[in-house]
Design a protein around this motif. Structure first.
Motif, PDB file in Angstrom:
ATOM      1  N   PHE A  70       0.840  -1.195   0.000  1.00 33.87           N
ATOM      2  CA  PHE A  70       0.000   0.000   0.000  1.00 33.87           C
ATOM      3  C   PHE A  70       0.874   1.244   0.000  1.00 33.87           C
ATOM      4  O   PHE A  70       2.071   1.194   0.300  1.00 33.87           O
ATOM      5  CB  PHE A  70      -0.957   0.028   1.194  1.00 33.87           C
ATOM      6  CG  PHE A  70      -0.289   0.157   2.544  1.00 33.87           C
ATOM      7  CD1 PHE A  70       0.088   1.406   3.046  1.00 33.87           C
ATOM      8  CD2 PHE A  70      -0.049  -0.962   3.330  1.00 33.87           C
ATOM      9  CE1 PHE A  70       0.700   1.529   4.281  1.00 33.87           C
ATOM     10  CE2 PHE A  70       0.571  -0.843   4.569  1.00 33.87           C
ATOM     11  CZ  PHE A  70       0.942   0.406   5.038  1.00 33.87           C
ATOM     12  N   ILE A 112       0.126   5.253   1.288  1.00 33.33           N
ATOM     13  CA  ILE A 112      -0.797   6.275   1.789  1.00 33.33           C
ATOM     14  C   ILE A 112      -0.123   7.639   1.742  1.00 33.33           C
ATOM     15  O   ILE A 112       1.080   7.760   1.993  1.00 33.33           O
ATOM     16  CB  ILE A 112      -1.310   5.964   3.211  1.00 33.33           C
ATOM     17  CG1 ILE A 112      -0.163   5.820   4.210  1.00 33.33           C
ATOM     18  CG2 ILE A 112      -2.190   4.735   3.207  1.00 33.33           C
ATOM     19  CD1 ILE A 112      -0.628   5.746   5.665  1.00 33.33           C
ATOM     20  N   THR A 155      -8.023  11.322  -0.761  1.00 32.81           N
ATOM     21  CA  THR A 155      -7.891   9.928  -0.327  1.00 32.81           C
ATOM     22  C   THR A 155      -8.369   9.694   1.098  1.00 32.81           C
ATOM     23  O   THR A 155      -8.300   8.560   1.577  1.00 32.81           O
ATOM     24  CB  THR A 155      -6.424   9.463  -0.427  1.00 32.81           C
ATOM     25  OG1 THR A 155      -5.627  10.244   0.496  1.00 32.81           O
ATOM     26  CG2 THR A 155      -5.878   9.641  -1.833  1.00 32.81           C
ATOM     27  N   GLY A 196     -15.974   5.456   4.492  1.00 34.25           N
ATOM     28  CA  GLY A 196     -15.579   6.287   3.361  1.00 34.25           C
ATOM     29  C   GLY A 196     -16.719   7.101   2.783  1.00 34.25           C
ATOM     30  O   GLY A 196     -16.754   7.348   1.572  1.00 34.25           O
ATOM     31  N   ARG A 223     -10.558   6.613   7.358  1.00 32.42           N
ATOM     32  CA  ARG A 223     -10.232   5.798   6.190  1.00 32.42           C
ATOM     33  C   ARG A 223      -9.275   6.586   5.298  1.00 32.42           C
ATOM     34  O   ARG A 223      -9.532   7.750   4.993  1.00 32.42           O
ATOM     35  CB  ARG A 223     -11.499   5.463   5.395  1.00 32.42           C
ATOM     36  CG  ARG A 223     -11.281   4.544   4.192  1.00 32.42           C
ATOM     37  CD  ARG A 223     -12.613   4.316   3.465  1.00 32.42           C
ATOM     38  NE  ARG A 223     -12.529   3.339   2.392  1.00 32.42           N
ATOM     39  CZ  ARG A 223     -12.697   2.042   2.556  1.00 32.42           C
ATOM     40  NH1 ARG A 223     -12.963   1.560   3.738  1.00 32.42           N
ATOM     41  NH2 ARG A 223     -12.606   1.206   1.533  1.00 32.42           N
ATOM     42  N   LEU A 258      -7.224   6.039   1.629  1.00 33.26           N
ATOM     43  CA  LEU A 258      -7.175   5.130   0.483  1.00 33.26           C
ATOM     44  C   LEU A 258      -5.736   4.802   0.104  1.00 33.26           C
ATOM     45  O   LEU A 258      -4.836   5.643   0.180  1.00 33.26           O
ATOM     46  CB  LEU A 258      -7.897   5.759  -0.706  1.00 33.26           C
ATOM     47  CG  LEU A 258      -9.370   6.096  -0.496  1.00 33.26           C
ATOM     48  CD1 LEU A 258      -9.969   6.686  -1.765  1.00 33.26           C
ATOM     49  CD2 LEU A 258     -10.157   4.864  -0.063  1.00 33.26           C
ATOM     50  N   ASP A 259      -5.563   3.589  -0.309  1.00 31.78           N
ATOM     51  CA  ASP A 259      -4.288   3.102  -0.821  1.00 31.78           C
ATOM     52  C   ASP A 259      -4.117   3.604  -2.249  1.00 31.78           C
ATOM     53  O   ASP A 259      -4.964   3.356  -3.115  1.00 31.78           O
ATOM     54  CB  ASP A 259      -4.301   1.569  -0.763  1.00 31.78           C
ATOM     55  CG  ASP A 259      -3.165   0.951  -1.556  1.00 31.78           C
ATOM     56  OD1 ASP A 259      -2.136   1.614  -1.745  1.00 31.78           O
ATOM     57  OD2 ASP A 259      -3.342  -0.213  -1.988  1.00 31.78           O
ATOM     58  N   LYS A 260      -3.014   4.305  -2.520  1.00 30.40           N
ATOM     59  CA  LYS A 260      -2.760   4.845  -3.862  1.00 30.40           C
ATOM     60  C   LYS A 260      -1.925   3.902  -4.731  1.00 30.40           C
ATOM     61  O   LYS A 260      -1.557   4.266  -5.843  1.00 30.40           O
ATOM     62  CB  LYS A 260      -2.057   6.203  -3.758  1.00 30.40           C
ATOM     63  CG  LYS A 260      -2.927   7.285  -3.107  1.00 30.40           C
ATOM     64  CD  LYS A 260      -2.200   8.604  -2.963  1.00 30.40           C
ATOM     65  CE  LYS A 260      -1.948   9.271  -4.306  1.00 30.40           C
ATOM     66  NZ  LYS A 260      -1.401  10.654  -4.123  1.00 30.40           N
ATOM     67  N   HIS A 263      -6.752  -0.347   1.459  1.00 26.92           N
ATOM     68  CA  HIS A 263      -7.068   0.870   2.192  1.00 26.92           C
ATOM     69  C   HIS A 263      -6.970   0.621   3.702  1.00 26.92           C
ATOM     70  O   HIS A 263      -7.239  -0.484   4.170  1.00 26.92           O
ATOM     71  CB  HIS A 263      -8.476   1.344   1.835  1.00 26.92           C
ATOM     72  CG  HIS A 263      -8.744   1.351   0.361  1.00 26.92           C
ATOM     73  ND1 HIS A 263      -7.906   1.992  -0.540  1.00 26.92           N
ATOM     74  CD2 HIS A 263      -9.725   0.772  -0.381  1.00 26.92           C
ATOM     75  CE1 HIS A 263      -8.388   1.825  -1.760  1.00 26.92           C
ATOM     76  NE2 HIS A 263      -9.479   1.072  -1.698  1.00 26.92           N
ATOM     77  N   THR A 291      -8.155   1.615   7.632  1.00 21.99           N
ATOM     78  CA  THR A 291      -9.336   2.157   8.301  1.00 21.99           C
ATOM     79  C   THR A 291      -9.202   2.075   9.825  1.00 21.99           C
ATOM     80  O   THR A 291      -8.356   1.351  10.352  1.00 21.99           O
ATOM     81  CB  THR A 291     -10.608   1.383   7.887  1.00 21.99           C
ATOM     82  OG1 THR A 291     -10.466   0.026   8.285  1.00 21.99           O
ATOM     83  CG2 THR A 291     -10.844   1.461   6.389  1.00 21.99           C
ATOM     84  N   GLY A 345      -5.391  -2.588   8.196  1.00 24.21           N
ATOM     85  CA  GLY A 345      -5.856  -3.043   6.897  1.00 24.21           C
ATOM     86  C   GLY A 345      -5.336  -4.433   6.592  1.00 24.21           C
ATOM     87  O   GLY A 345      -4.803  -5.126   7.476  1.00 24.21           O
TER      88      GLY A 345
END
Lengths: 279, 129
Positions: free
Chosen positions: A14, A16, A23, A30, A43, A45-47, A53, A55, A86
């Motif tokens: 991941f 972040i 994100t 979310g 939360r 988001l994983d880029k 992701h 949380t 996660g």
């Protein structure tokens, strides 16, 4: 090489990035976006494109989005109950791993402060973890009782780019682009869990401070790819400056240019993973 | 503002019920999840720290002062929350300067959570990971 390139070959993991407001959400589901510093992050988001992701379902245990004097966004972990968690599929076994984090410790503590744990989060089992930066930070591959530790910094309040590297059976730590500890060969049991935890360990050891970004991938990262990723993270923690190599380590350096008005600070651009943006 | 609350270990079920009432989901029933701090006398507490709006704190303390009936949150359609426990926790809650006490749930207001811990007089129970 961009951060996104680190995941082009199908590596799991991941990435972040608290500087990317799109994100982050205040709730774990979310549905409520984070719109300003001071709000909790339930939360992020994983880029990387892998969908890992992170949380936090419990409201009180969410880190807070903050912005420092440099205009730099970061997740603030209070060291009391904050954490994100996660799942990273495909992380099992005893394979190579890379963890890269931009962090700043803001309170001292007598015990370790856990930045990241991957693997079994309860009971016994193998984990891959990075604790610190405190007086005694270390990278750990547990399950065989192996770890690397022994460093004297970064100190309280210092910005740091820390890389925890597992290349086969070798562990190493890099701080601000320079080798800090290792490599050392370790023997460890295979990981059996795909859980990850950021800002705390499974037994309540917590990080007090700021995380400006984090990249985790289940592969070796070395050479130019590692240097580029470290430079990216250095810009995340101090975007008003340019990180340059000096004496074998990455150090921030202010940049000036001459204009009709005399010497002025040069506009700084930062690569956000997809494009260059002027800060 | 940031609230940091020290809940005596024995009061955790009630404190978690109150956290669920004022929270947003059943996950808030885990707010005081682990006995992670202790005072100098060895009393063990579950400490939570979170950001809250001033109006939220005023509303909560207003409910305590007036003896208003706590309302079950809309999300709790299954009736999971022990409302009687939540009411007991509200009675034990004290907000303001003060140290952690085995006889109450002490909450202090300070933007720096580490300073709040000092006000509460508790330190983390050392662990590994």
């Amino acid at each position: 090489m961009s951060v996104a390139d680190l995941f082009l070959a199908g590596e799991t993991g991941f990435w972040i990035d608290p500087s990317d407001m799109s994100t982050m959400f205040q709730d774990a589901a979310g549905t409520v976006p984070v719109t300003a510093p001071g709000q909790s992050v339930g939360r992020i988001l994983d880029k990387s494109g892998r969908g890992a992701h992170l949380t936090q379902a419990t409201s009180a245990a969410r880190p807070t989005l903050m912005q420092d004097a440099n205009g730099c966004n970061h997740l603030y972990f209070d060291g009391i109950d904050d954490s994100l968690s996660g799942t990273v599929p495909g992380m099992g076994g005893n394979g190579s791993k890379t963890l890269l984090v931009g962090a700043r410790r803001t309170a001292s503590a007598s015990a370790d402060q856990v930045l990241f744990v991957a693997g079994t989060l309860a009971g016994t089992g193998s984990i891959f973890a990075l604790s610190g930066p405190v007086a005694n930070p270390k990278i750990v591959q547990w399950g065989g009782g192996a770890d690397i530790q022994a460093w004297s910094g970064p100190g309280l309040g210092e910005y740091a780019v820390i890389a925890a590297l597992k290349n086969g059976s070798e562990l190493a730590i890099r701080v601000n682009g320079g080798t800090f500890a290792g490599p050392a060969t370790v023997t460890a049991a295979a990981m059996t869990s795909s859980q990850v935890m950021v800002g705390a360990g499974p037994y309540g050891v917590r990080f007090v401070g700021s995380i400006y970004g984090m990249i985790f991938r289940t592969a070796v990262t070395s050479g130019t790819a590692l240097a580029d990723a470290e430079a990216y993270m250095a810009a995340q923690v101090q975007p008003s400056r340019i990180a340059v190599r000096s004496g074998g380590v990455w150090v921030p350096k202010p940049v000036k240019m001459y204009s009709a008005a005399g010497w002025v600070h040069k506009p700084v651009r930062r690569y956000d993973g997809t494009k260059w943006v002027t800060l | 503002m940031r609230i940091t609350a020290a809940c005596p270990d024995a009061m955790a079920p009630e404190a978690n019920a109150l956290a669920a009432v004022i929270g947003r989901s059943d996950a808030d029933d885990m707010t005081y999840s682990e006995p992670n701090f202790a005072d100098t006398q060895g009393n063990v507490y579950r400490v939570a720290s979170f950001v809250a709006a001033p109006e939220w704190v005023a509303s909560l303390m207003g409910a305590k002062a007036s003896g208003a009936v706590l309302a079950r949150p809309a999300w709790d359609t299954a009736g999971q929350i022990d409302m009687a426990a939540a009411v007991r926790a509200l009675g034990w809650l004290a907000v303001g300067p003060g140290g952690a006490d085995p006889g109450r749930i002490q909450a202090v207001i300070h933007d720096d959570p580490q300073a709040a811990l000092e006000m509460l007089g508790v330190t983390a129970i050392e662990r590994t990971y």
